[in-house]
Design an enzyme around this catalytic site. Structure first.
Site, short mmCIF file in Angstrom:
data_model
loop_
_atom_site.label_atom_id
_atom_site.label_comp_id
_atom_site.label_asym_id
_atom_site.label_seq_id
_atom_site.Cartn_x
_atom_site.Cartn_y
_atom_site.Cartn_z
N GLY A 174 0.85 -1.18 0.00
CA GLY A 174 0.00 0.00 0.00
C GLY A 174 0.88 1.22 0.00
N GLN A 195 2.84 10.00 1.79
CA GLN A 195 4.16 9.37 1.72
C GLN A 195 4.97 9.83 0.51
OE1 GLN A 195 2.42 5.21 2.37
NE2 GLN A 195 4.41 5.06 3.38
N CYS A 254 6.52 -0.44 7.05
CA CYS A 254 6.03 0.75 6.36
C CYS A 254 7.13 1.30 5.46
CB CYS A 254 5.62 1.80 7.39
SG CYS A 254 4.99 3.33 6.66
#
Ligand code: ZN
Length: 162
Positions: A47, A52, A95
């Site tokens: 994802g 980001q 992440c």
């Protein structure tokens, strides 16, 4: 066109901001989603959320049905979890913005998510397991929350990045 750079660092202001709702479903939004998909695939993420890559808007991409014959990538605009089950499960997360860190995070195992597609059409999906987990992780990004904020226990390593 230059590749999108993924912003890293738990203190970066754009990763900590509450992103703005998308109001125009225009060519610019589609272009951003396309470039985010390229960045996500290159980084092997499940994802990626617009903050980001430096865009503080409520858009993320998620890989659904990872590592199955039904694997697909879906863009969700202005997403909201409108219902969830009572069960919460621990699962490992990483992440793209917090490289090298993996931890077990508690998430709802079943959710209903309402969102708009890139054309501006509203949808509701019921999702569970990893699909539900990735969406909760990405939705946190739109609210300035990182998974490391939710760490409850620290005894694991290695896994997927979102
Ligand atoms: Zn993330």
């Amino acid at each position: 066109m230059a590749k999108l750079k993924i912003i890293t660092g738990v203190d970066d202001p754009i990763l900590r901001a509450v992103a703005e709702p998308v109001e125009k479903f225009d060519a610019g939004l589609k272009k951003l989603a396309k470039r985010m998909k390229e960045a996500m695939v290159e980084a092997k993420g499940l994802g990626i959320a617009a903050p980001q890559v430096g865009e503080s808007v409520r858009l993320f991409l998620t890989v659904l049905n990872y590592d199955t014959s039904n694997e697909s990538v879906l863009a969700m605009v202005n997403p909201q979890i409108i219902a969830h089950g009572n069960e919460e499960v621990l699962g490992e997360e990483g992440c793209l913005s917090v490289p090298g860190v993996y931890d077990k995070i508690l998430r709802y195992s079943d959710i209903s998510v309402e969102f708009f597609d890139l054309e501006g059409t509203k949808h509701v999906l019921q999702l569970s397991g990893l699909n539900a987990r990735v969406i909760q992780h990405e939705l946190d990004h739109l609210n300035g929350v990182l998974f490391v904020d939710r760490v409850k226990n620290k005894d694991t390593a290695s896994g997927v990045v979102m």
